[in-house]
Design a protein around this motif. Structure first.
Motif, short mmCIF file in Angstrom:
data_model
loop_
_atom_site.label_atom_id
_atom_site.label_comp_id
_atom_site.label_asym_id
_atom_site.label_seq_id
_atom_site.Cartn_x
_atom_site.Cartn_y
_atom_site.Cartn_z
N ILE A 20 0.84 -1.20 0.00
CA ILE A 20 0.00 0.00 0.00
C ILE A 20 0.87 1.25 0.00
O ILE A 20 0.60 2.21 -0.74
CB ILE A 20 -0.98 0.00 1.19
N LEU A 21 1.92 1.25 0.80
CA LEU A 21 2.82 2.41 0.83
C LEU A 21 3.51 2.61 -0.51
O LEU A 21 3.65 3.75 -0.98
CB LEU A 21 3.84 2.26 1.95
N ILE A 22 3.93 1.52 -1.14
CA ILE A 22 4.54 1.62 -2.47
C ILE A 22 3.52 2.16 -3.48
O ILE A 22 3.84 3.02 -4.30
CB ILE A 22 5.10 0.25 -2.93
N ARG A 23 2.29 1.67 -3.39
CA ARG A 23 1.22 2.14 -4.30
C ARG A 23 1.00 3.64 -4.14
O ARG A 23 0.86 4.36 -5.12
CB ARG A 23 -0.08 1.37 -4.00
N CYS A 24 0.99 4.12 -2.90
CA CYS A 24 0.82 5.55 -2.65
C CYS A 24 2.00 6.35 -3.20
O CYS A 24 1.80 7.40 -3.82
CB CYS A 24 0.66 5.81 -1.15
N ALA A 25 3.21 5.86 -2.98
CA ALA A 25 4.39 6.56 -3.48
C ALA A 25 4.39 6.59 -5.01
O ALA A 25 4.75 7.60 -5.63
CB ALA A 25 5.66 5.89 -2.96
N MET A 26 3.97 5.50 -5.63
CA MET A 26 3.94 5.43 -7.09
C MET A 26 2.93 6.39 -7.69
O MET A 26 3.08 6.82 -8.83
CB MET A 26 3.65 4.00 -7.54
N SER A 27 1.91 6.74 -6.93
CA SER A 27 0.89 7.66 -7.46
C SER A 27 1.45 9.06 -7.68
O SER A 27 0.85 9.86 -8.39
CB SER A 27 -0.32 7.70 -6.54
N PHE A 28 2.60 9.36 -7.08
CA PHE A 28 3.23 10.67 -7.27
C PHE A 28 4.14 10.71 -8.50
O PHE A 28 4.65 11.76 -8.85
CB PHE A 28 4.04 11.07 -6.03
N ILE A 29 4.35 9.57 -9.13
CA ILE A 29 5.21 9.49 -10.31
C ILE A 29 4.32 9.57 -11.54
O ILE A 29 3.55 8.64 -11.82
CB ILE A 29 6.05 8.19 -10.31
N PRO A 30 4.41 10.66 -12.29
CA PRO A 30 3.44 10.89 -13.37
C PRO A 30 3.57 9.95 -14.58
O PRO A 30 2.59 9.72 -15.27
CB PRO A 30 3.71 12.33 -13.79
N ASN A 31 4.73 9.41 -14.84
CA ASN A 31 4.94 8.64 -16.08
C ASN A 31 4.83 7.14 -15.89
O ASN A 31 5.30 6.38 -16.75
CB ASN A 31 6.30 8.98 -16.69
N ILE A 32 4.22 6.68 -14.83
CA ILE A 32 4.12 5.23 -14.60
C ILE A 32 3.09 4.63 -15.55
O ILE A 32 1.98 5.14 -15.69
CB ILE A 32 3.75 4.93 -13.15
N ASP A 33 3.48 3.54 -16.17
CA ASP A 33 2.55 2.78 -17.00
C ASP A 33 1.95 1.69 -16.11
O ASP A 33 2.60 0.70 -15.78
CB ASP A 33 3.26 2.17 -18.20
N TRP A 34 0.70 1.89 -15.68
CA TRP A 34 0.05 0.99 -14.73
C TRP A 34 -0.30 -0.35 -15.35
O TRP A 34 -0.74 -1.26 -14.65
CB TRP A 34 -1.20 1.65 -14.15
N ARG A 35 -0.06 -0.50 -16.67
CA ARG A 35 -0.36 -1.78 -17.33
C ARG A 35 0.84 -2.72 -17.30
O ARG A 35 0.70 -3.90 -17.58
CB ARG A 35 -0.79 -1.53 -18.76
N LYS A 36 2.02 -2.21 -16.96
CA LYS A 36 3.23 -3.03 -16.95
C LYS A 36 3.54 -3.49 -15.53
O LYS A 36 3.14 -2.88 -14.55
CB LYS A 36 4.42 -2.24 -17.50
N GLN A 37 4.30 -4.58 -15.44
CA GLN A 37 4.73 -5.10 -14.14
C GLN A 37 5.91 -4.28 -13.63
O GLN A 37 6.66 -3.77 -14.43
CB GLN A 37 5.13 -6.57 -14.27
N PRO A 38 6.13 -4.10 -12.38
CA PRO A 38 5.36 -4.60 -11.24
C PRO A 38 4.21 -3.68 -10.83
O PRO A 38 3.43 -4.02 -9.95
CB PRO A 38 6.39 -4.68 -10.13
N SER A 39 4.09 -2.53 -11.49
CA SER A 39 3.05 -1.58 -11.08
C SER A 39 1.65 -2.15 -11.28
O SER A 39 0.75 -1.89 -10.47
CB SER A 39 3.21 -0.25 -11.81
N SER A 40 1.45 -2.95 -12.29
CA SER A 40 0.15 -3.56 -12.53
C SER A 40 -0.21 -4.50 -11.38
O SER A 40 -1.34 -4.49 -10.89
CB SER A 40 0.17 -4.33 -13.84
N PHE A 41 0.75 -5.31 -10.94
CA PHE A 41 0.51 -6.24 -9.83
C PHE A 41 0.17 -5.48 -8.55
O PHE A 41 -0.79 -5.82 -7.85
CB PHE A 41 1.75 -7.12 -9.60
N ILE A 42 0.95 -4.45 -8.25
CA ILE A 42 0.71 -3.68 -7.03
C ILE A 42 -0.67 -3.05 -7.06
O ILE A 42 -1.40 -3.06 -6.06
CB ILE A 42 1.82 -2.62 -6.85
N ARG A 43 -1.03 -2.53 -8.20
CA ARG A 43 -2.36 -1.91 -8.34
C ARG A 43 -3.47 -2.93 -8.18
O ARG A 43 -4.47 -2.69 -7.51
CB ARG A 43 -2.45 -1.22 -9.69
N GLN A 44 -3.33 -4.10 -8.80
CA GLN A 44 -4.35 -5.14 -8.72
C GLN A 44 -4.53 -5.65 -7.29
O GLN A 44 -5.64 -6.00 -6.89
CB GLN A 44 -4.00 -6.33 -9.62
#
Length: 90
Positions: A20-44
């Motif tokens: 959850i903390l990583i997910r919150c921190a990632m929300s501040f990074i504007p260029n993240i592609d939420w469809r790619k791993q590992p961001s997709s996994f964290i979001r799911q």
């Protein structure tokens, strides 16, 4: 054996806190592609739980405090589960 089970449950909660903390921190990074791993996994993994609180707590201006409340509630759930396990098993 009981101690190992309690530590495993506690470890799973800790892992979820970290995700959850990583997910919150990632929300501040504007260029993240939420469809790619590992961001997709964290979001799911985290968004279904966080969405419960997002529906209940509207953002204050541009600040979303729902993850803070979600972490507090997760801590309460963790403590209740660990107390119940200790009470039932021990």
């Amino acid at each position: 054996m009981i101690r190992l089970f309690i530590e495993a449950i506690n470890g799973l909660f800790t892992l979820y806190y970290i995700l959850i903390l990583i997910r919150c921190a990632m929300s501040f990074i504007p260029n993240i592609d939420w469809r790619k791993q590992p961001s997709s996994f964290i979001r799911q993994v985290t968004d279904p739980y966080l969405d419960i609180f997002r529906k209940l707590i509207p953002p204050i201006g541009m600040i979303d405090i729902s993850p803070i409340v979600a972490l507090i509630v997760l801590g309460v759930i963790q403590n209740v589960i660990l107390i119940l396990i200790s009470f039932v098993i021990g």
